[in-house]
Design an enzyme around this catalytic site. Sequence first.
Site, mmCIF file in Angstrom:
data_model
loop_
_atom_site.group_PDB
_atom_site.id
_atom_site.type_symbol
_atom_site.label_atom_id
_atom_site.label_comp_id
_atom_site.label_asym_id
_atom_site.label_seq_id
_atom_site.Cartn_x
_atom_site.Cartn_y
_atom_site.Cartn_z
ATOM 1 N N TYR A 86 0.801 -1.228 0.000
ATOM 2 C CA TYR A 86 0.000 0.000 0.000
ATOM 3 C C TYR A 86 0.837 1.284 0.000
ATOM 4 O O TYR A 86 0.276 2.374 -0.048
ATOM 5 C CB TYR A 86 -0.967 -0.015 1.197
ATOM 6 C CG TYR A 86 -1.935 -1.178 1.157
ATOM 7 C CD1 TYR A 86 -2.915 -1.248 0.168
ATOM 8 C CD2 TYR A 86 -1.869 -2.222 2.081
ATOM 9 C CE1 TYR A 86 -3.789 -2.321 0.098
ATOM 10 C CE2 TYR A 86 -2.739 -3.301 2.027
ATOM 11 C CZ TYR A 86 -3.699 -3.346 1.029
ATOM 12 O OH TYR A 86 -4.563 -4.406 0.963
ATOM 13 N N GLU A 95 -15.151 3.505 -7.412
ATOM 14 C CA GLU A 95 -14.453 2.620 -6.468
ATOM 15 C C GLU A 95 -12.952 2.663 -6.757
ATOM 16 O O GLU A 95 -12.544 2.541 -7.912
ATOM 17 C CB GLU A 95 -14.993 1.192 -6.628
ATOM 18 C CG GLU A 95 -14.337 0.202 -5.690
ATOM 19 C CD GLU A 95 -15.089 -1.124 -5.675
ATOM 20 O OE1 GLU A 95 -16.310 -1.126 -5.389
ATOM 21 O OE2 GLU A 95 -14.454 -2.158 -5.958
ATOM 22 N N ASN A 145 -13.100 3.725 -1.284
ATOM 23 C CA ASN A 145 -12.291 2.508 -1.188
ATOM 24 C C ASN A 145 -12.875 1.711 -0.021
ATOM 25 O O ASN A 145 -12.617 2.026 1.144
ATOM 26 C CB ASN A 145 -10.823 2.843 -0.924
ATOM 27 C CG ASN A 145 -9.961 1.588 -0.875
ATOM 28 O OD1 ASN A 145 -10.473 0.474 -0.773
ATOM 29 N ND2 ASN A 145 -8.651 1.773 -0.942
ATOM 30 N N ALA A 152 -11.695 -4.332 2.518
ATOM 31 C CA ALA A 152 -12.129 -5.728 2.334
ATOM 32 C C ALA A 152 -13.645 -5.858 2.181
ATOM 33 O O ALA A 152 -14.121 -6.878 1.653
ATOM 34 C CB ALA A 152 -11.633 -6.577 3.489
ATOM 35 N N ARG A 182 -3.770 -10.211 -6.880
ATOM 36 C CA ARG A 182 -3.619 -10.729 -5.519
ATOM 37 C C ARG A 182 -4.482 -11.988 -5.314
ATOM 38 O O ARG A 182 -4.846 -12.651 -6.280
ATOM 39 C CB ARG A 182 -3.945 -9.602 -4.531
ATOM 40 C CG ARG A 182 -3.014 -8.381 -4.725
ATOM 41 C CD ARG A 182 -3.321 -7.275 -3.757
ATOM 42 N NE ARG A 182 -3.090 -7.695 -2.379
ATOM 43 C CZ ARG A 182 -3.551 -7.034 -1.324
ATOM 44 N NH1 ARG A 182 -4.257 -5.925 -1.492
ATOM 45 N NH2 ARG A 182 -3.292 -7.472 -0.111
ATOM 46 N N HIS A 232 -9.063 1.204 -5.571
ATOM 47 C CA HIS A 232 -8.196 0.314 -4.794
ATOM 48 C C HIS A 232 -6.752 0.721 -5.046
ATOM 49 O O HIS A 232 -6.350 0.914 -6.205
ATOM 50 C CB HIS A 232 -8.400 -1.154 -5.181
ATOM 51 C CG HIS A 232 -9.791 -1.601 -4.890
ATOM 52 N ND1 HIS A 232 -10.232 -1.800 -3.610
ATOM 53 C CD2 HIS A 232 -10.852 -1.801 -5.694
ATOM 54 C CE1 HIS A 232 -11.505 -2.127 -3.644
ATOM 55 N NE2 HIS A 232 -11.918 -2.127 -4.888
HETATM 56 C C1 DQA Z 1 -7.808 -2.458 -0.940
HETATM 57 C C2 DQA Z 1 -7.804 -3.909 -1.447
HETATM 58 C C3 DQA Z 1 -8.632 -4.788 -0.540
HETATM 59 O O1 DQA Z 1 -8.600 -6.128 -0.997
HETATM 60 C C4 DQA Z 1 -8.070 -4.764 0.873
HETATM 61 O O2 DQA Z 1 -8.878 -5.542 1.728
HETATM 62 C C5 DQA Z 1 -7.907 -3.386 1.392
HETATM 63 C C6 DQA Z 1 -7.364 -2.356 0.507
HETATM 64 C C7 DQA Z 1 -6.866 -1.561 -1.766
HETATM 65 O O3 DQA Z 1 -6.989 -0.336 -1.643
HETATM 66 O O4 DQA Z 1 -6.004 -2.061 -2.501
HETATM 67 O O5 DQA Z 1 -8.124 -3.110 2.565
HETATM 68 O O6 DQA Z 1 -9.107 -1.937 -1.068
#
Ligand code: DQA
Length: 145
Positions: A22, A97, A73, A76, A106, A99
Amino acid sequence: MKLLVINGPNLNLLGGREPNIYGSETYSDLISGLKAYAQKMGAELDAFQSNHEGQLIDCLHNAIGVYDGIIMNPGAYTHYSYALRDAVLAAGLPVIEVHISNVHKREAFRHVSVTAPACIGQITGLGTQGYYLAVDYFIRTLKKP
Ligand code: DQA
């Protein structure tokens, strides 16, 4: 134009949480950067983060009539919260949305988003830049002539 950024569980720990996935930018750096960017582009931007599904749903309800666009975002919750998906549809607002990681690279459980079909689109895998690109989208599409 008023935009709202909603972040779900564990995103408050950005910067320290699995930085290999991240990145090292903290949650507060991200939000202050987004606010400054939106302001520069002539928009107002608020942010909300919660680790609780019901609070995220309440936030979407409270956004009705207040915000022009939402950047979300769901963390999960993306992968299993039908309640959050319903809340996006119920709010009737345009939601993008985002990510940070590329969820498709992943674990298999992350390949499914139950919330994305309720959104206008999804940005995944571009790091925190994804949030900025979503701001740009709203600026370009919602700006009144
Ligand atoms: C996420 C991806 C999700 O799978 C994960 O649970 C997160 C972060 C991302 O920003 O890449 O908490 O949303």
